[in-house]
Design an enzyme around this catalytic site. Structure first.
Site, PDB file in Angstrom:
ATOM      1  N   HIS A 141      75.554  -8.908  80.479  1.00  0.00           N
ATOM      2  CA  HIS A 141      74.212  -8.380  80.234  1.00  0.00           C
ATOM      3  C   HIS A 141      74.114  -7.471  78.994  1.00  0.00           C
ATOM      4  O   HIS A 141      73.502  -7.820  78.003  1.00  0.00           O
ATOM      5  CB  HIS A 141      73.732  -7.597  81.462  1.00  0.00           C
ATOM      6  CG  HIS A 141      73.759  -8.360  82.741  1.00  0.00           C
ATOM      7  ND1 HIS A 141      72.895  -9.395  83.030  1.00  0.00           N
ATOM      8  CD2 HIS A 141      74.560  -8.243  83.817  1.00  0.00           C
ATOM      9  CE1 HIS A 141      73.158  -9.876  84.234  1.00  0.00           C
ATOM     10  NE2 HIS A 141      74.165  -9.188  84.738  1.00  0.00           N
TER      11      HIS A 141
HETATM   12  O1  RIB Z   1      71.019  -5.989  85.939  1.00  0.00           O
HETATM   13  C1  RIB Z   1      72.053  -5.792  84.997  1.00  0.00           C
HETATM   14  C2  RIB Z   1      72.097  -4.365  84.543  1.00  0.00           C
HETATM   15  O2  RIB Z   1      72.385  -3.532  85.657  1.00  0.00           O
HETATM   16  C3  RIB Z   1      73.223  -4.089  83.525  1.00  0.00           C
HETATM   17  O3  RIB Z   1      72.815  -3.067  82.664  1.00  0.00           O
HETATM   18  C4  RIB Z   1      74.369  -3.626  84.385  1.00  0.00           C
HETATM   19  O4  RIB Z   1      75.244  -2.731  83.690  1.00  0.00           O
HETATM   20  C5  RIB Z   1      73.635  -2.866  85.453  1.00  0.00           C
HETATM   21  O5  RIB Z   1      73.368  -1.559  84.943  1.00  0.00           O
END
Ligand code: RIB
Ligand code: CA
Length: 315
Positions: free
Chosen positions: A244
């Protein structure tokens, strides 16, 4: 090649946050990392702050200040994600306890002070966790809104729907009121939602590229992704887990590998069923004004090639 960009990273490290921070540190010709602000999210604030210090020392770049931010959302109880990231929030690699400490001064004040001090429009805020610190800064110092160049954030989802609930992505879900403040702020926004991060799968081949890089940063990333993938592989059954937060930094470095649309994104804050949903008018079916560049897709091969090229330059 983008010119030198001054950024502040707001983060809840988290294995994917750590990779994003390392990507930024590995790109000194394009990114001037003014500082890191930590937020409660994946795990509690103290551990996220410790993890940020560990990642900086892993990279050998210990001159970057780390300021602890808010310990909980604006209104709601904190929701964390140890089930994904482990009890430390950075399970996987065995990183040594940091020699350095967080810099005194609240992270919200660091954001306000640096945005005021730098030339107008020159600072980009990169948000990798819940948006509490950014919202608090905008509420405490409304004068900074027109001074912020852009907010680039990992959060939300539309075509891909939610991950922490059927309707909401974790970062927005944890503090929807903060997200609502940020999305209504008028600050130029680029959103890297699950729609694009779910295309960036850390397959075994891609993790092996980090493992075989021959440096401690590559090995640590392989350990991080090898740990945090468990939950997503069991949940989605994909050939790799989505990666992500590095999408935020990759967008700064190579926006051409991403595509999306400028549209209105509004945050659900009242319904408990859809709390934290990013209601995205991607097809412009309303007259709600566009407030965000919503990134829907990206070139995964180009993304991982950029990551590998840059991480290989670290110790
Ligand atoms: O949904 C993904 C996000 O949530 C990313 O930033 C991961 O690190 C968590 O914080
Ligand atoms: Ca994060």
């Amino acid at each position: 090649m983008s010119s030198l960009q001054k950024i502040i990273i707001d983060t809840d490290p988290g294995q994917d946050d750590a990779v994003a921070i390392l990507l930024a540190l590995a790109s000194p010709a394009e990114i001037d990392l003014l500082g890191i602000v930590t937020i409660a999210g994946n795990v509690g604030l103290a551990r996220n702050t410790l993890n940020a210090l560990k990642v900086l020392e892993l990279s050998g770049r210990t001159g970057v200040p780390v300021h602890a931010g808010c310990a909980r959302p604006l209104l709601r109880p904190l929701v964390t994600a140890e089930h994904v990231h482990g009890q430390t929030g950075l399970d996987g690699p065995d990183l040594p306890a940091p020699q350095s400490e967080a810099t005194p001064g609240h992270g919200v004040d660091f954001i306000i002070d640096r945005v005021r001090a730098e030339p107008e429009g020159s600072v980009t805020l990169c948000a990798l966790g819940p948006l509490t610190n950014l919202a608090m800064a905008l509420v405490k110092a409304p004068d900074i809104a027109p001074r912020i160049g852009r907010i680039v954030l990992m959060g939300g989802a539309y075509f891909e729907v939610g991950n922490i609930t059927p309707a909401a992505e974790f970062n927005i879900y944890v503090d929807p009121e903060a997200a609502d403040i940020v999305f209504r702020s008028g600050v130029p926004l680029t959103v890297l939602p699950l729609d694009v991060t779910h295309q960036m799968l850390a397959t075994p081949e891609r993790i092996a590229a980090f493992r075989n890089m021959g440096n401690r940063s590559g090995a640590a990333i392989a350990d991080m992704l090898g740990y945090s993938e468990r939950f997503d592989l069991a949940k989605y059954g994909w050939p790799g887990a989505p990666l992500h937060d590095p999408c935020v930094i990759a967008w700064l470095l190579a926006p051409e590998i991403f595509s999306g649309r400028h549209c209105n994104v509004a945050i659900e804050t009242t319904s408990e069923l859809t709390r934290g949903m990013t209601v995205t008018d991607y097809w412009h079916v309303t007259d709600r004004p566009a407030n965000a560049m919503f990134i829907r897709s990206g070139d995964a091969d180009a993304f991982y090639a950029l990551l590998a090229e840059r991480i290989a330059t670290l110790p």
